[in-house]
Design a protein around this motif. Structure first.
Motif, short mmCIF file in Angstrom:
data_model
loop_
_atom_site.label_atom_id
_atom_site.label_comp_id
_atom_site.label_asym_id
_atom_site.label_seq_id
_atom_site.Cartn_x
_atom_site.Cartn_y
_atom_site.Cartn_z
N VAL A 30 0.85 -1.19 0.00
CA VAL A 30 0.00 0.00 0.00
C VAL A 30 0.89 1.24 0.00
O VAL A 30 1.92 1.27 0.68
CB VAL A 30 -0.93 0.03 1.24
CG1 VAL A 30 -1.86 1.23 1.19
CG2 VAL A 30 -1.74 -1.25 1.34
N VAL A 31 0.48 2.25 -0.76
CA VAL A 31 1.23 3.50 -0.86
C VAL A 31 0.27 4.68 -0.67
O VAL A 31 -0.82 4.69 -1.23
CB VAL A 31 1.94 3.63 -2.23
CG1 VAL A 31 2.73 4.93 -2.31
CG2 VAL A 31 2.85 2.43 -2.49
N ALA A 32 0.69 5.66 0.12
CA ALA A 32 -0.09 6.90 0.30
C ALA A 32 0.59 8.00 -0.51
O ALA A 32 1.79 8.24 -0.36
CB ALA A 32 -0.16 7.28 1.77
N ILE A 33 -0.20 8.66 -1.37
CA ILE A 33 0.35 9.67 -2.29
C ILE A 33 -0.38 10.99 -2.12
O ILE A 33 -1.62 11.02 -2.03
CB ILE A 33 0.22 9.19 -3.75
CG1 ILE A 33 1.00 7.88 -3.96
CG2 ILE A 33 0.73 10.25 -4.72
CD1 ILE A 33 0.80 7.27 -5.33
N GLU A 34 0.38 12.08 -2.10
CA GLU A 34 -0.19 13.43 -2.09
C GLU A 34 -0.65 13.73 -3.52
O GLU A 34 0.16 13.73 -4.44
CB GLU A 34 0.87 14.44 -1.64
CG GLU A 34 0.30 15.68 -0.95
CD GLU A 34 -0.35 16.65 -1.91
OE1 GLU A 34 0.21 16.83 -3.02
OE2 GLU A 34 -1.40 17.21 -1.57
N THR A 35 -1.95 13.92 -3.71
CA THR A 35 -2.52 13.95 -5.06
C THR A 35 -2.00 15.11 -5.92
O THR A 35 -1.81 14.94 -7.12
CB THR A 35 -4.06 14.03 -4.99
OG1 THR A 35 -4.43 15.11 -4.11
CG2 THR A 35 -4.63 12.75 -4.46
N ALA A 47 1.09 3.40 5.49
CA ALA A 47 0.06 3.74 4.49
C ALA A 47 -1.20 2.93 4.73
O ALA A 47 -2.32 3.44 4.59
CB ALA A 47 0.61 3.48 3.09
N TYR A 48 -1.04 1.66 5.12
CA TYR A 48 -2.20 0.79 5.39
C TYR A 48 -3.05 1.35 6.53
O TYR A 48 -4.28 1.32 6.48
CB TYR A 48 -1.70 -0.62 5.71
CG TYR A 48 -2.81 -1.60 6.02
CD1 TYR A 48 -3.53 -2.21 5.00
CD2 TYR A 48 -3.14 -1.91 7.34
CE1 TYR A 48 -4.54 -3.11 5.28
CE2 TYR A 48 -4.16 -2.81 7.63
CZ TYR A 48 -4.86 -3.41 6.60
OH TYR A 48 -5.86 -4.29 6.88
N ASP A 49 -2.39 1.87 7.56
CA ASP A 49 -3.10 2.44 8.71
C ASP A 49 -3.89 3.69 8.34
O ASP A 49 -4.79 4.11 9.08
CB ASP A 49 -2.12 2.77 9.83
CG ASP A 49 -1.55 1.52 10.51
OD1 ASP A 49 -2.18 0.46 10.38
OD2 ASP A 49 -0.49 1.61 11.14
N MET A 50 -3.57 4.28 7.18
CA MET A 50 -4.26 5.50 6.73
C MET A 50 -5.51 5.20 5.90
O MET A 50 -6.28 6.11 5.58
CB MET A 50 -3.29 6.36 5.92
CG MET A 50 -2.10 6.87 6.72
SD MET A 50 -0.79 7.58 5.67
CE MET A 50 -1.59 9.07 5.09
#
Length: 354
Positions: A30-35, A47-50
Motif C-alpha cells: 500500500v502507498v499513500a500519495i499526495e494527489t 500507508a495501510y493504517d491510513m
C-alpha cells in the motif's frame, strides 16, 4: 560482494528475503500519495493504517492487482523504499534477485515485473512461478520424481500446481483470493445487515472469524462490527459470528475447490497415487482461514495439509530457489536477449516521446 534477494511482490503484502538474514521486510503493498504533487507520503504499514482515514488531498494506492503490476511507477517507488531499509550500497556487485509471478501472466506483465525490480535494485533479475516457489518454501522436495500438489491462496491470486522432477507439470492461476474474500464480506454485510463497512474492517473480521465450514453454536466466535447504517446514515454496531463469514466466502471457496478438482481430474493416475500418499499442501494467507483444509479434504477426497509457515512460504522459497538457480539445479528464467533489446527500444521511445 553480491547480495541474493528474494521478493514476494504480492497483491496484499511485500515480503523480502535477504540471504543470511531471512525475511527482512514484511509490509502491506500500500502507498499513500499526495494527489497534487504526486509525492509519496507513506508506504507499507504506515500507508495501510491510513486507509479510510485520509483527506481528499491524499490518495491510498494498491499498485498491484491480481499478482501483477497495475501502476508501474508506484510499484517501482514502493519497492525502492522497501529495499532502502535493508539494501547495501549499489556500488557492491549487482545483487541476484528472484521475483515470483502467477503462472498465467502475459509476457508484457512479466516484462513489467522484471523492469520494476531491475530499476529498483539494479540487479540480475530472475522470475519463477509462485506455486513452485511456495512449494519449495513449504518444504516440498520439488526434485523428487514423485508428484506433489500445492494450492497457494494469496491476496490477489490462487495458484494451483502439480510438480514433479523439479518442474511444474500442470498449473492454474485464479484471480480469486484474499481480496475477493474481503469484497465478499463487505457485500454480505451490506445486503444482510444494511451496514457499510470499510476495506480494513472487512479484512480484520475475516482474520478474526472466517471459517470455511459452519461451526456448532457452542463454538461460535463473535465480533462487534462497526460501520454506517445504510438506512439512517448513522453509526451502527452489530454482532457477527463465524458462520456469517462462512456464508459470505462460500462462493469464492467453491471456485477454488472446483479448480483444484479440475486439476486432479486432468492428472495422470500415477501422479494421483503420489498425491494421495503425500497429500495436498496449502499455503498463503488463505490457508489461515479456519477449517479450509478440512473443507478441501471433504470435496477433493485427498488429505490436505496446512503449511507450518503458510504466510511466509513464498518469501522463504525465494531464498532457496535462488540458490537452486545460481547452482544450476533449476533452469534460469529471465528475459532473452531479443526481449531485452525490444524492451530497451520501448523504454527509449517512451522517454523520447513521453
Amino acid at each position: 560482494m553480491s547480495r541474493d534477494i528474494g521478493i514476494d511482490l504480492g497483491t496484499a503484502n511485500v515480503l523480502i528475503h535477504l540471504k543470511g538474514r531471512g525475511i527482512v521486510v514484511n509490509e502491506p503493498s500500500v502507498v499513500a500519495i499526495e494527489t497534487q504533487s504526486q509525492e509519496i507520503i507513506a508506504v507499507g504499514k504506515k500507508a495501510y493504517d491510513m486507509i479510510g482515514r485520509t483527506p481528499q488531498s491524499i490518495e491510498i494506492v494498491r499498485p498491484l492487482k491480481g499478482g501483477v503490476i497495475a501502476d508501474f511507477d508506484v510499484t517501482e517507488a514502493m519497492l525502492t523504499l522497501f529495499l532502502e531499509k535493508i539494501y547495501i550500497k549499489r556500488w557492491f556487485a549487482k545483487p541476484n534477485v528472484l521475483l515470483c509471478c502467477p503462472s498465467n501472466i502475459s509476457d508484457i506483465e512479466k516484462t513489467s515485473l522484471i523492469e520494476a525490480a531491475e530499476r529498483a535494485t539494479g540487479g540480475n533479475i530472475y522470475l519463477e512461478e509462485e506455486a513452485k516457489v511456495a512449494a519449495v518454501g513449504s518444504g516440498i522436495d520439488i526434485f523428487s520424481p514423485r508428484a506433489n500438489m500445492i494450492i497457494d491462496i494469496g491476496g490477489g491470486t490462487t495458484d494451483i500446481a502439480v510438480l514433479a522432477g523439479g518442474d511444474i507439470i500442470r498449473s492454474e492461476s485464479l484471480r480469486i483470493a484474499g481480496d475477493d474474500f474481503d469484497e465478499a464480506i463487505t457485500q454480505y454485510v451490506k445486503e444482510k445487515f444494511n451496514l457499510l463497512i470499510g476495506e480494513r474492517t472487512a479484512e480484520e473480521v475475516k482474520q478474526l472469524l472466517a471459517s470455511a465450514m459452519p461451526l456448532d453454536t457452542s463454538e461460535l466466535k463473535m465480533h462487534d462490527l462497526k460501520g454506517r447504517d445504510l438506512l439512517t446514515g448513522l453509526p451502527k454496531s452489530i454482532n457477527v459470528h463465524a458462520n456469517h463469514m462462512c456464508e459470505a466466502i462460500q462462493p469464492q471457496l467453491q471456485m477454488i475447490a472446483r479448480a483444484a478438482k479440475r486439476m486432479l481430474e486432468e492428472t495422470t493416475p500415477e501422479m494421483i497415487a503420489d498425491i494421495i500418499d503425500q497429500g495436498i499442501v496449502i499455503t498463503g494467507g488463505g490457508a489461515m482461514i479456519d477449517q479450509v483444509d478440512t473443507y478441501l479434504m471433504e470435496l477433493l477426497k485427498v488429505s490436505v495439509i496446512k503449511s507450518d509457515q503458510a504466510m511466509s512460504c513464498v518469501a522463504i522459497g525465494t531464498g532457496l530457489m535462488l540458490d537452486f538457480i545460481l547452482n544450476g539445479k533449476v533452469e534460469r528464467v529471465n528475459l532473452t536477449l531479443s526481449q531485452r533489446v525490444k524492451r530497451w527500444f520501448k523504454t527509449l521511445k517512451k522517454r523520447m516521446l513521453g
